[in-house]
Scaffold this motif. Structure first.
Motif, PDB file in Angstrom:
ATOM      1  N   ILE A   1       0.837  -1.206   0.000  1.00  0.00           N
ATOM      2  CA  ILE A   1       0.000   0.000   0.000  1.00  0.00           C
ATOM      3  C   ILE A   1       0.868   1.250   0.000  1.00  0.00           C
ATOM      4  O   ILE A   1       0.606   2.207  -0.736  1.00  0.00           O
ATOM      5  CB  ILE A   1      -0.953  -0.001   1.215  1.00  0.00           C
ATOM      6  N   VAL A   2       1.914   1.242   0.825  1.00  0.00           N
ATOM      7  CA  VAL A   2       2.840   2.377   0.871  1.00  0.00           C
ATOM      8  C   VAL A   2       3.477   2.583  -0.493  1.00  0.00           C
ATOM      9  O   VAL A   2       3.580   3.715  -0.988  1.00  0.00           O
ATOM     10  CB  VAL A   2       3.927   2.152   1.947  1.00  0.00           C
ATOM     11  N   ASP A   3       3.878   1.484  -1.123  1.00  0.00           N
ATOM     12  CA  ASP A   3       4.499   1.610  -2.440  1.00  0.00           C
ATOM     13  C   ASP A   3       3.511   2.158  -3.462  1.00  0.00           C
ATOM     14  O   ASP A   3       3.858   3.014  -4.277  1.00  0.00           O
ATOM     15  CB  ASP A   3       5.023   0.258  -2.910  1.00  0.00           C
TER      16      ASP A   3
ATOM     17  N   MET B   1       7.150  19.677   0.081  1.00  0.00           N
ATOM     18  CA  MET B   1       6.558  18.684  -0.816  1.00  0.00           C
ATOM     19  C   MET B   1       7.592  17.873  -1.603  1.00  0.00           C
ATOM     20  O   MET B   1       7.476  16.653  -1.694  1.00  0.00           O
ATOM     21  CB  MET B   1       5.556  19.348  -1.768  1.00  0.00           C
ATOM     22  N   PRO B   2       8.624  18.508  -2.183  1.00  0.00           N
ATOM     23  CA  PRO B   2       9.622  17.676  -2.885  1.00  0.00           C
ATOM     24  C   PRO B   2      10.293  16.672  -1.953  1.00  0.00           C
ATOM     25  O   PRO B   2      10.556  15.532  -2.345  1.00  0.00           O
ATOM     26  CB  PRO B   2      10.631  18.704  -3.419  1.00  0.00           C
ATOM     27  N   ARG B   3      10.565  17.100  -0.716  1.00  0.00           N
ATOM     28  CA  ARG B   3      11.182  16.191   0.245  1.00  0.00           C
ATOM     29  C   ARG B   3      10.232  15.066   0.614  1.00  0.00           C
ATOM     30  O   ARG B   3      10.655  13.907   0.775  1.00  0.00           O
ATOM     31  CB  ARG B   3      11.591  16.956   1.508  1.00  0.00           C
ATOM     32  N   LEU B   4       8.935  15.404   0.770  1.00  0.00           N
ATOM     33  CA  LEU B   4       7.950  14.376   1.099  1.00  0.00           C
ATOM     34  C   LEU B   4       7.857  13.337  -0.012  1.00  0.00           C
ATOM     35  O   LEU B   4       7.846  12.125   0.247  1.00  0.00           O
ATOM     36  CB  LEU B   4       6.572  15.019   1.335  1.00  0.00           C
ATOM     37  N   LEU B   5       7.809  13.807  -1.266  1.00  0.00           N
ATOM     38  CA  LEU B   5       7.724  12.881  -2.392  1.00  0.00           C
ATOM     39  C   LEU B   5       8.976  12.010  -2.478  1.00  0.00           C
ATOM     40  O   LEU B   5       8.895  10.810  -2.757  1.00  0.00           O
ATOM     41  CB  LEU B   5       7.528  13.657  -3.698  1.00  0.00           C
ATOM     42  N   SER B   6      10.124  12.615  -2.226  1.00  0.00           N
ATOM     43  CA  SER B   6      11.377  11.856  -2.249  1.00  0.00           C
ATOM     44  C   SER B   6      11.393  10.819  -1.134  1.00  0.00           C
ATOM     45  O   SER B   6      11.787   9.663  -1.353  1.00  0.00           O
ATOM     46  CB  SER B   6      12.552  12.814  -2.102  1.00  0.00           C
ATOM     47  N   THR B   7      10.940  11.212   0.057  1.00  0.00           N
ATOM     48  CA  THR B   7      10.887  10.280   1.186  1.00  0.00           C
ATOM     49  C   THR B   7       9.918   9.145   0.907  1.00  0.00           C
ATOM     50  O   THR B   7      10.210   7.977   1.189  1.00  0.00           O
ATOM     51  CB  THR B   7      10.472  11.021   2.473  1.00  0.00           C
ATOM     52  N   LEU B   8       8.741   9.486   0.361  1.00  0.00           N
ATOM     53  CA  LEU B   8       7.755   8.458   0.019  1.00  0.00           C
ATOM     54  C   LEU B   8       8.330   7.462  -0.970  1.00  0.00           C
ATOM     55  O   LEU B   8       8.093   6.256  -0.870  1.00  0.00           O
ATOM     56  CB  LEU B   8       6.506   9.107  -0.577  1.00  0.00           C
ATOM     57  N   SER B   9       9.085   7.971  -1.943  1.00  0.00           N
ATOM     58  CA  SER B   9       9.675   7.083  -2.942  1.00  0.00           C
ATOM     59  C   SER B   9      10.656   6.107  -2.293  1.00  0.00           C
ATOM     60  O   SER B   9      10.632   4.904  -2.583  1.00  0.00           O
ATOM     61  CB  SER B   9      10.391   7.921  -4.006  1.00  0.00           C
ATOM     62  N   VAL B  10      11.501   6.619  -1.385  1.00  0.00           N
ATOM     63  CA  VAL B  10      12.472   5.755  -0.695  1.00  0.00           C
ATOM     64  C   VAL B  10      11.757   4.738   0.182  1.00  0.00           C
ATOM     65  O   VAL B  10      12.095   3.541   0.187  1.00  0.00           O
ATOM     66  CB  VAL B  10      13.444   6.614   0.144  1.00  0.00           C
ATOM     67  N   VAL B  11      10.753   5.207   0.928  1.00  0.00           N
ATOM     68  CA  VAL B  11       9.996   4.303   1.807  1.00  0.00           C
ATOM     69  C   VAL B  11       9.293   3.228   0.989  1.00  0.00           C
ATOM     70  O   VAL B  11       9.245   2.056   1.377  1.00  0.00           O
ATOM     71  CB  VAL B  11       8.980   5.100   2.652  1.00  0.00           C
ATOM     72  N   GLY B  12       8.745   3.631  -0.164  1.00  0.00           N
ATOM     73  CA  GLY B  12       8.059   2.664  -1.011  1.00  0.00           C
ATOM     74  C   GLY B  12       8.984   1.577  -1.513  1.00  0.00           C
ATOM     75  O   GLY B  12       8.632   0.396  -1.509  1.00  0.00           O
ATOM     76  N   VAL B  13      10.190   1.960  -1.936  1.00  0.00           N
ATOM     77  CA  VAL B  13      11.166   0.975  -2.411  1.00  0.00           C
ATOM     78  C   VAL B  13      11.579   0.043  -1.280  1.00  0.00           C
ATOM     79  O   VAL B  13      11.627  -1.181  -1.443  1.00  0.00           O
ATOM     80  CB  VAL B  13      12.402   1.689  -3.008  1.00  0.00           C
ATOM     81  N   ALA B  14      11.871   0.630  -0.110  1.00  0.00           N
ATOM     82  CA  ALA B  14      12.253  -0.189   1.040  1.00  0.00           C
ATOM     83  C   ALA B  14      11.134  -1.141   1.433  1.00  0.00           C
ATOM     84  O   ALA B  14      11.378  -2.313   1.758  1.00  0.00           O
ATOM     85  CB  ALA B  14      12.623   0.715   2.222  1.00  0.00           C
ATOM     86  N   ALA B  15       9.899  -0.646   1.397  1.00  0.00           N
ATOM     87  CA  ALA B  15       8.750  -1.480   1.763  1.00  0.00           C
ATOM     88  C   ALA B  15       8.591  -2.649   0.805  1.00  0.00           C
ATOM     89  O   ALA B  15       8.295  -3.778   1.219  1.00  0.00           O
ATOM     90  CB  ALA B  15       7.472  -0.634   1.784  1.00  0.00           C
ATOM     91  N   MET B  16       8.794  -2.401  -0.492  1.00  0.00           N
ATOM     92  CA  MET B  16       8.672  -3.487  -1.467  1.00  0.00           C
ATOM     93  C   MET B  16       9.693  -4.585  -1.203  1.00  0.00           C
ATOM     94  O   MET B  16       9.358  -5.772  -1.225  1.00  0.00           O
ATOM     95  CB  MET B  16       8.849  -2.951  -2.885  1.00  0.00           C
ATOM     96  N   ILE B  17      10.942  -4.176  -0.967  1.00  0.00           N
ATOM     97  CA  ILE B  17      12.006  -5.165  -0.758  1.00  0.00           C
ATOM     98  C   ILE B  17      11.774  -5.938   0.532  1.00  0.00           C
ATOM     99  O   ILE B  17      11.905  -7.163   0.578  1.00  0.00           O
ATOM    100  CB  ILE B  17      13.374  -4.465  -0.759  1.00  0.00           C
ATOM    101  N   TRP B  18      11.407  -5.221   1.597  1.00  0.00           N
ATOM    102  CA  TRP B  18      11.172  -5.884   2.887  1.00  0.00           C
ATOM    103  C   TRP B  18       9.968  -6.815   2.818  1.00  0.00           C
ATOM    104  O   TRP B  18      10.042  -7.984   3.215  1.00  0.00           O
ATOM    105  CB  TRP B  18      10.974  -4.824   3.981  1.00  0.00           C
ATOM    106  N   VAL B  19       8.837  -6.308   2.304  1.00  0.00           N
ATOM    107  CA  VAL B  19       7.623  -7.128   2.241  1.00  0.00           C
ATOM    108  C   VAL B  19       7.824  -8.316   1.324  1.00  0.00           C
ATOM    109  O   VAL B  19       7.437  -9.444   1.646  1.00  0.00           O
ATOM    110  CB  VAL B  19       6.417  -6.276   1.780  1.00  0.00           C
TER     111      VAL B  19
END
Length: 315
Positions: A41-43, A222-240
């Motif tokens: 979902i995060v991704d 907002m640019p930082r939030l989008l960048s953070t979301l992108s990193v979190v999404g990638v990490a979440a995919m690999i972990w999940v």
């Protein structure tokens, strides 16, 4: 007569309580199933805003609405019926399907890292914007819906796996609730994210000093939030993805990887006292992510690196 009326009212009250309990059970099961799919979902939430970058602000919400409708159609008309029928008549396939989806998540996560390092992470909207062209909205929407189909399928299969012991009708209702709730959550948050810069711009132009400060803060954040979301999404995919593979291998009889991670988790839990739960969870997460990175890297090598090197040698 009065006795019969009271008996009828009592029966109605019993039925109402049973119905309320059933609704509570469905809600609890849907919530439990959704939590298990949180990484995907995060991704999904992190990926979608990229599709409207470079578009006119007036077209952002209509495009997101189209993608959301397509996502709901994916879930309700295609994925849910197939998943329900499979769980009813061929449940043994659920674990391999989950593992296939987990492998895809690992691949997708590592591929994004590889694309970022290789400089290939540009979206169609980005490319069109850089060339001074108007992005093809139909192409962007269809591409986003195709990507969503994979993520939605993984969300629904993960959710189904959590409620596989429920009766057929309950399973179907729970998954419909999950599909509706997750789609509203993901695309509601996406709509909020992509319009926050407009809100910030509007506030920054107001007379109030406080409003201008808030607006400038939003524009900067907002640019930082989008960048953070992108990193979190990638990490979440690999972990999940790695965790799905760990559990799936254990279910299929290959116990060693899961046992290693589980024993490490227990050791850290016992050694860290009051924070044992947190550090134990982090240990499990790191172990899952390591497996996810290994599997994802192998698939990326097979899909991208090896073919490119072969093509380079031919030239």
């Amino acid at each position: 007569m009065a006795g019969g009326l009271f008996a009828l009212l009592d029966d109605i009250a019993v039925l109402a309580k049973a119905a309320a309990a059933s609704v509570d059970d469905v809600g609890a099961a849907a919530s439990r199933a959704s939590v298990k799919a949180a990484g995907v979902i995060v991704d999904d939430t992190a990926v979608t805003p990229r599709y409207v970058e470079g578009l006119s602000p007036a077209r952002e919400l209509p495009i997101i609405k189209k993608i959301a409708i397509g996502s709901l159609r994916n879930k309700l008309l295609f994925i849910l019926p197939a998943a329900i029928l499979l769980s009813q008549f061929f449940p043994v396939a659920l674990t391999p399907l989950l593992m296939l989806g987990g492998t895809y998540l690992c691949f997708e996560g590592v591929e994004k890292i590889w694309e970022r390092l290789a400089g290939h992470g540009e979206t169609d909207a980005d490319a069109a914007h850089e060339r001074g062209e108007v992005a093809d909205e139909d192409s962007i929407t269809s591409g986003a819906i195709r990507t969503d189909f994979i993520l939605s399928a993984e969300i629904m299969v993960i959710s189904l796996n959590e409620v596989a012991d429920e009766p057929f009708v309950s399973r179907a209702i729970i998954l419909v609730v999950v599909a509706l709730a997750i789609t509203l959550l993901v695309y509601g948050v996406v709509a909020l994210i992509v319009k926050m810069d407009d809100v910030g711009l509007h506030l920054s132009e107001r007379d109030s000093q406080t409003s201008r400060s808030i607006g400038r803060g939003l524009l900067a954040a907002m640019p930082r939030l989008l960048s953070t979301l992108s990193v979190v999404g990638v990490a979440a995919m690999i972990w999940v993805g790695g965790h799905i593979l760990l559990v799936g291998l254990d279910d299929l009889g290959l116990h060693a990887p899961y046992s290693w991670v589980h024993h490490a988790e227990e050791a850290v839990h016992d050694a860290t006292g009051a924070l044992g739960g947190v550090f134990g969870w982090l240990t499990n997460t790191v172990g899952s992510a390591i497996l996810g990175l290994i599997v994802g890297s192998i698939v990326v090598a097979v899909m991208h690196v090896i073919p490119r090197r072969g093509a380079a040698r031919e030239h």
